[in-house]
Motif scaffolding. Structure first.
Motif, PDB file in Angstrom:
ATOM      1  N   THR A  78    -158.079 -88.863  56.664  1.00 55.02           N
ATOM      2  CA  THR A  78    -157.068 -89.850  57.023  1.00 55.02           C
ATOM      3  C   THR A  78    -157.655 -91.246  56.897  1.00 55.02           C
ATOM      4  OG1 THR A  78    -156.196 -88.264  58.635  1.00 55.02           O
ATOM      5  CG2 THR A  78    -155.384 -90.518  58.771  1.00 55.02           C
TER       6      THR A  78
ATOM      7  N   SER B 208    -149.945 -97.127  54.439  1.00 55.42           N
ATOM      8  CA  SER B 208    -149.494 -96.687  55.752  1.00 55.42           C
ATOM      9  C   SER B 208    -147.971 -96.574  55.745  1.00 55.42           C
ATOM     10  CB  SER B 208    -149.935 -97.677  56.823  1.00 55.42           C
ATOM     11  OG  SER B 208    -151.345 -97.782  56.861  1.00 55.42           O
ATOM     12  N   PRO B 209    -147.396 -95.671  56.537  1.00 57.36           N
ATOM     13  CA  PRO B 209    -145.933 -95.590  56.602  1.00 57.36           C
ATOM     14  C   PRO B 209    -145.351 -96.807  57.302  1.00 57.36           C
ATOM     15  CG  PRO B 209    -146.944 -94.090  58.184  1.00 57.36           C
ATOM     16  CD  PRO B 209    -148.061 -94.651  57.369  1.00 57.36           C
TER      17      PRO B 209
ATOM     18  N   HIS C 109    -150.232 -84.957  54.023  1.00 53.03           N
ATOM     19  CA  HIS C 109    -149.034 -84.811  54.846  1.00 53.03           C
ATOM     20  C   HIS C 109    -148.677 -86.101  55.586  1.00 53.03           C
ATOM     21  CE1 HIS C 109    -150.697 -80.652  54.536  1.00 53.03           C
ATOM     22  NE2 HIS C 109    -149.427 -80.355  54.391  1.00 53.03           N
ATOM     23  N   LEU C 110    -147.445 -86.112  56.085  1.00 58.15           N
ATOM     24  CA  LEU C 110    -146.972 -87.109  57.035  1.00 58.15           C
ATOM     25  C   LEU C 110    -146.519 -86.357  58.268  1.00 58.15           C
ATOM     26  CD1 LEU C 110    -146.294 -90.110  57.597  1.00 58.15           C
ATOM     27  CD2 LEU C 110    -144.006 -89.666  56.659  1.00 58.15           C
TER      28      LEU C 110
ATOM     29  N   ILE D 237    -146.509 -84.710  51.430  1.00 57.28           N
ATOM     30  CA  ILE D 237    -146.197 -85.874  50.604  1.00 57.28           C
ATOM     31  C   ILE D 237    -146.824 -85.664  49.226  1.00 57.28           C
ATOM     32  CG2 ILE D 237    -146.440 -88.367  50.339  1.00 57.28           C
ATOM     33  CD1 ILE D 237    -144.631 -87.521  52.655  1.00 57.28           C
TER      34      ILE D 237
ATOM     35  N   SER E 129    -146.767 -93.552  46.738  1.00 59.77           N
ATOM     36  CA  SER E 129    -147.706 -92.525  46.311  1.00 59.77           C
ATOM     37  C   SER E 129    -147.868 -92.589  44.800  1.00 59.77           C
ATOM     38  CB  SER E 129    -147.209 -91.125  46.727  1.00 59.77           C
ATOM     39  OG  SER E 129    -148.205 -90.156  46.525  1.00 59.77           O
TER      40      SER E 129
ATOM     41  N   ARG F  23    -150.173 -90.539  58.557  1.00 65.10           N
ATOM     42  CA  ARG F  23    -150.311 -90.067  57.182  1.00 65.10           C
ATOM     43  C   ARG F  23    -151.735 -89.573  56.951  1.00 65.10           C
ATOM     44  NH1 ARG F  23    -148.792 -93.209  51.505  1.00 65.10           N
ATOM     45  NH2 ARG F  23    -148.899 -91.317  50.204  1.00 65.10           N
ATOM     46  N   THR F  24    -151.850 -88.336  56.500  1.00 67.29           N
ATOM     47  CA  THR F  24    -153.139 -87.775  56.115  1.00 67.29           C
ATOM     48  C   THR F  24    -153.170 -87.657  54.592  1.00 67.29           C
ATOM     49  OG1 THR F  24    -152.334 -85.497  56.287  1.00 67.29           O
ATOM     50  CG2 THR F  24    -153.248 -86.484  58.289  1.00 67.29           C
TER      51      THR F  24
ATOM     52  N   LEU G 241    -142.934 -95.233  52.227  1.00 70.74           N
ATOM     53  CA  LEU G 241    -144.324 -95.218  51.816  1.00 70.74           C
ATOM     54  C   LEU G 241    -144.396 -95.069  50.299  1.00 70.74           C
ATOM     55  CD1 LEU G 241    -145.822 -91.724  52.697  1.00 70.74           C
ATOM     56  CD2 LEU G 241    -143.487 -92.325  53.238  1.00 70.74           C
TER      57      LEU G 241
ATOM     58  N   TYR H 188    -151.535 -95.911  61.443  1.00 72.99           N
ATOM     59  CA  TYR H 188    -150.309 -95.306  61.946  1.00 72.99           C
ATOM     60  C   TYR H 188    -149.115 -96.265  61.828  1.00 72.99           C
ATOM     61  CZ  TYR H 188    -153.572 -92.305  64.636  1.00 72.99           C
ATOM     62  OH  TYR H 188    -154.571 -91.457  65.039  1.00 72.99           O
TER      63      TYR H 188
ATOM     64  N   TRP I  53    -152.762 -94.116  50.042  1.00 74.63           N
ATOM     65  CA  TRP I  53    -153.234 -94.473  51.371  1.00 74.63           C
ATOM     66  C   TRP I  53    -152.432 -95.612  51.972  1.00 74.63           C
ATOM     67  CZ3 TRP I  53    -155.161 -90.770  53.648  1.00 74.63           C
ATOM     68  CH2 TRP I  53    -156.131 -89.933  53.096  1.00 74.63           C
TER      69      TRP I  53
END
Length: 417
Positions: free
Chosen positions: A393, A64-65, A411-412, A57, A76, A407-408, A74, A397, A62
């Motif tokens: 993270t 959450s999805p 990455h997702l 991503i 960013s 989501r970290t 999400l 979730y 941060w």
């Protein structure tokens, strides 16, 4: 089998399927309570185990999805120019295909110039509030920078950047959507308020000014939507006070003051006729409040309080007759939801910002360091299984389609058996 029995059987199958495929369209799920009906979820995952896909991503966020009809949404914050050190940011909304992990669209909503950007906390981002998806619309919120509505193809339908206030540590709390009103808190350095926007147009419907005088006024909480005696309430914790508001008008229904409490982050939980919330820094306290009062009910409607194990950041979780808490410094607690009596309290290690979730008979707890813990609910503590990814993270979730979406920092992931 008779025709009637066949029809009934088909209805049961369809209903079961629709329950299984329930979306996760906002922070903490469809009902905002951290519960999912999903089954068949994994208890173990790592870079090589139970990962269906992994997608990088862009930027940092941060939020959450949110999962809706097989797609994830999400936000960013991405540098305006790749490789630039100017600090100017493009605040963006993204849509990811749930089956393949492919980014379907990635669209700019606002820009943020570094010269006027406020300092944020090291654990925060410029894209922390979680999106809400309803029907054919996606609502994204960037705190003091503004709020917007997009269609499911990423086209911006409206934007509202008129609600100026001076944030502390950046943005944080997510909005909630109630009967066509998009509601969120604006608890900055001064003059904190809660606002309701018309979800169709983005225009302000109402504005509620918090009347409290704490030493520090800022907070980041996501409101909780509850129903009491047929009336919906939006429970919004702020610094020094929690207010329950009528979502249609912003009129205050009740309030409870707490002497010490600011930078409030957890979303309240609701169960057994009680609202459970944490009062924030410096010394968090869990309050269990009966929400059927009117006006200032500080002295009459607080059923019980608890200091030991109260979280600064993760939201409380109600399962059955128990209330589960995860403190930021790695202590998990289970108490009787009606009385606050402790059943157990154990150190599980790590640091925590993500809120615990319940699905498939398991409690999922995510640490900031990347380790995850899978715990069985109950009055007796059982050592949780440890799993997870070695990547920072802080997001909670999303759950759906027998999968966890995690989501970290970079990455997702889709995690499934």
């Amino acid at each position: 089998m008779s025709f009637r029995c066949l029809v009934v059987s088909l209805i049961v199958v369809v209903a079961a399927g629709s329950t299984q495929a329930e979306d996760w369209p906002q922070f903490r799920g469809a009902r905002g309570d951290g519960h999912s009906p999903a089954t068949g979820l994994p208890s173990e995952w790592n870079d090589t185990t139970n990962v269906a896909w992994k997608t990088e991503i862009p930027g940092k966020g941060w939020s959450s999805p949110s999962l809706y009809q097989g797609r994830l949404y999400l936000t960013s914050a991405v540098p305006v120019m790749e490789g630039s050190t100017s600090g100017d940011l493009s605040l963006r909304a993204l849509c990811v295909d749930g089956q393949s992990g492919q980014i379907l669209w990635n669209d700019e909503v606002f820009t943020q110039a570094s010269a006027t950007a406020p300092k944020i906390h090291s654990k925060n981002s410029h894209a922390s509030p979680t999106a809400i998806v309803e029907k054919d619309r996606v609502y994204v919120h960037f705190g003091h920078m503004g709020t917007a509505c997009l269609d499911l193809a990423g086209k911006i339908l409206w934007k509202n950047d008129k609600l100026a206030y001076r944030p502390v540590h950046g943005n944080g709390g997510s909005p909630v959507l109630v009967d066509g009103v998009l509601i969120f808190s604006c608890d900055g350095a001064a003059d904190p308020f809660v606002v309701g926007l018309d979800a169709a147009t983005g225009e302000q419907r109402w504005k509620f000014l918090r009347e409290a005088d704490p030493a520090k006024r800022f907070a980041f909480s996501t409101p909780a939507v509850i129903e009491v005696a047929g009336q919906k309430q939006v429970v919004s914790p702020g610094a020094g006070v929690v207010n329950a508001l009528d979502p249609a008008t912003g009129r205050e229904i009740w309030r409870v003051d707490y002497d010490n409490g600011y930078s409030v982050i957890p979303q309240p939980a609701f169960g057994h006729g009680l609202v459970f919330l944490s009062s924030g820094y410096d010394s968090p306290t869990i309050y269990a409040i009966r929400p059927d009062g009117q006006g200032d009910v500080t002295d009459t409607q607080v059923a019980w309080t608890l200091k030991k194990g109260a979280p600064h950041t993760p939201s409380p979780l109600v399962i059955g007759d128990e209330l589960y808490l995860v403190a930021d410094k790695g202590v998990a607690t289970c108490v009787d939801a009606r009385t606050g009596k402790e059943h157990w309290q154990e150190r599980i290690g790590g640091n925590y910002s993500a809120s615990p979730l319940f699905a498939d008979g398991k409690i999922y707890i995510q640490s900031e360091e990347g380790a995850a813990f899978v715990l069985r609910p109950g009055k007796t503590f059982a050592k949780p299984a440890e799993t997870g990814f070695p990547e920072r993270t802080l997001a909670s979730y999303a759950i759906g389609d027998s999968s966890l979406f995690i989501r970290t920092e970079k990455h997702l992931y889709r995690v499934q058996r």
